[in-house]
Scaffold this motif. Structure first.
Motif, PDB file in Angstrom:
ATOM      1  N   HIS A 190       6.452  -2.974   6.016  1.00 59.17           N
ATOM      2  CA  HIS A 190       5.625  -1.859   5.541  1.00 59.17           C
ATOM      3  C   HIS A 190       4.128  -2.131   5.705  1.00 59.17           C
ATOM      4  O   HIS A 190       3.308  -1.490   5.060  1.00 59.17           O
ATOM      5  CB  HIS A 190       5.931  -1.572   4.058  1.00 59.17           C
ATOM      6  CG  HIS A 190       7.319  -1.107   3.840  1.00 59.17           C
ATOM      7  ND1 HIS A 190       8.352  -1.964   3.523  1.00 59.17           N
ATOM      8  CD2 HIS A 190       7.871   0.129   3.919  1.00 59.17           C
ATOM      9  CE1 HIS A 190       9.476  -1.279   3.405  1.00 59.17           C
ATOM     10  NE2 HIS A 190       9.214  -0.005   3.643  1.00 59.17           N
ATOM     11  N   GLN A 191       3.780  -3.075   6.569  1.00 55.24           N
ATOM     12  CA  GLN A 191       2.374  -3.446   6.672  1.00 55.24           C
ATOM     13  C   GLN A 191       1.546  -2.349   7.339  1.00 55.24           C
ATOM     14  O   GLN A 191       1.961  -1.733   8.295  1.00 55.24           O
ATOM     15  CB  GLN A 191       2.194  -4.783   7.372  1.00 55.24           C
ATOM     16  CG  GLN A 191       2.575  -4.831   8.839  1.00 55.24           C
ATOM     17  CD  GLN A 191       2.451  -6.232   9.391  1.00 55.24           C
ATOM     18  OE1 GLN A 191       1.851  -7.100   8.785  1.00 55.24           O
ATOM     19  NE2 GLN A 191       3.029  -6.453  10.550  1.00 55.24           N
ATOM     20  N   THR A 192       0.409  -2.128   6.731  1.00 54.53           N
ATOM     21  CA  THR A 192      -0.595  -1.200   7.243  1.00 54.53           C
ATOM     22  C   THR A 192      -1.941  -1.867   6.976  1.00 54.53           C
ATOM     23  O   THR A 192      -1.993  -3.010   6.544  1.00 54.53           O
ATOM     24  CB  THR A 192      -0.535   0.161   6.508  1.00 54.53           C
ATOM     25  OG1 THR A 192      -0.829  -0.060   5.123  1.00 54.53           O
ATOM     26  CG2 THR A 192       0.825   0.822   6.658  1.00 54.53           C
ATOM     27  N   GLU A 193      -2.990  -1.137   7.183  1.00 55.82           N
ATOM     28  CA  GLU A 193      -4.317  -1.674   6.883  1.00 55.82           C
ATOM     29  C   GLU A 193      -4.576  -1.704   5.379  1.00 55.82           C
ATOM     30  O   GLU A 193      -5.423  -2.429   4.898  1.00 55.82           O
ATOM     31  CB  GLU A 193      -5.401  -0.847   7.580  1.00 55.82           C
ATOM     32  CG  GLU A 193      -5.403  -0.998   9.089  1.00 55.82           C
ATOM     33  CD  GLU A 193      -5.622  -2.437   9.535  1.00 55.82           C
ATOM     34  OE1 GLU A 193      -6.537  -3.110   9.030  1.00 55.82           O
ATOM     35  OE2 GLU A 193      -4.853  -2.893  10.406  1.00 55.82           O
ATOM     36  N   SER A 194      -3.830  -0.891   4.636  1.00 57.29           N
ATOM     37  CA  SER A 194      -4.029  -0.855   3.184  1.00 57.29           C
ATOM     38  C   SER A 194      -3.114  -1.872   2.494  1.00 57.29           C
ATOM     39  O   SER A 194      -2.238  -2.462   3.113  1.00 57.29           O
ATOM     40  CB  SER A 194      -3.756   0.552   2.655  1.00 57.29           C
ATOM     41  OG  SER A 194      -2.419   0.920   2.921  1.00 57.29           O
ATOM     42  N   ARG A 236      -0.879  -7.753   0.849  1.00 58.16           N
ATOM     43  CA  ARG A 236      -0.525  -7.659   2.266  1.00 58.16           C
ATOM     44  C   ARG A 236      -0.484  -9.062   2.850  1.00 58.16           C
ATOM     45  O   ARG A 236      -1.053 -10.001   2.290  1.00 58.16           O
ATOM     46  CB  ARG A 236      -1.475  -6.748   3.028  1.00 58.16           C
ATOM     47  CG  ARG A 236      -2.876  -7.266   3.155  1.00 58.16           C
ATOM     48  CD  ARG A 236      -3.719  -6.293   3.953  1.00 58.16           C
ATOM     49  NE  ARG A 236      -5.077  -6.798   4.098  1.00 58.16           N
ATOM     50  CZ  ARG A 236      -6.102  -6.069   4.411  1.00 58.16           C
ATOM     51  NH1 ARG A 236      -5.949  -4.771   4.611  1.00 58.16           N
ATOM     52  NH2 ARG A 236      -7.289  -6.596   4.535  1.00 58.16           N
TER      53      ARG A 236
END
Length: 141
Positions: free
Chosen positions: A20-24, A66
């Motif tokens: 589920h990694q994103t920039e947020s 993250r």
């Protein structure tokens, strides 16, 4: 050797964050809900991972967690050693301070097993686990 829930949950959380990694940042509550882990218990695991720079944590609105590095850089062995302390199958290998070491006929066997365990876990990454599927019901007896 018995891997505790702390080690197993740490691996589950890292896979979850990688998938589920994103920039947020991902909130602890979301991770806990997806993984079915108590938020309080999860927080103690995440604290260890942040302290050892596996994860980056951010407090406040928009905060969460993250991965610090790509999933292929984290080995199962390194994560289990962080959370479990040792992967040694017997206590005498943890500190190599046994008064019977000079005469122990089983020491080489335990050393070989320890090496196998570490080599095995050190060659599996979080990225590998992401690709291995989630069914767990694909075996035949």
């Amino acid at each position: 050797m018995m891997i505790s829930t702390k080690g197993r949950y740490a691996l589950r959380v890292l896979i979850d964050l990688a998938e589920h990694q994103t920039e947020s940042y991902l909130p602890l509550k979301e991770i806990a809900e997806r993984q079915g882990i108590s938020g309080k218990y999860l927080e103690s695991i995440l604290k260890v991972l942040v302290k050892n720079h596996i994860l980056t944590g951010l407090r406040g609105k928009g905060g969460g967690y993250r991965l610090t590095h790509p999933p292929e850089t984290y080995t199962v062995g390194s994560i289990l050693r962080l959370t479990e302390g040792s992967l040694a199958p017997v206590t005498c290998l943890e500190h190599m301070e046994c008064p019977r070491m000079g005469e122990c006929r089983t020491l080489n066997m335990w050393c070989d097993l320890h090496k196998l365990i570490n080599d095995f876990f050190d060659h599996i990454t979080i990225a590998d686990l992401m690709e291995s599927g989630t069914d767990g019901n694909d075996y035949v007896i």
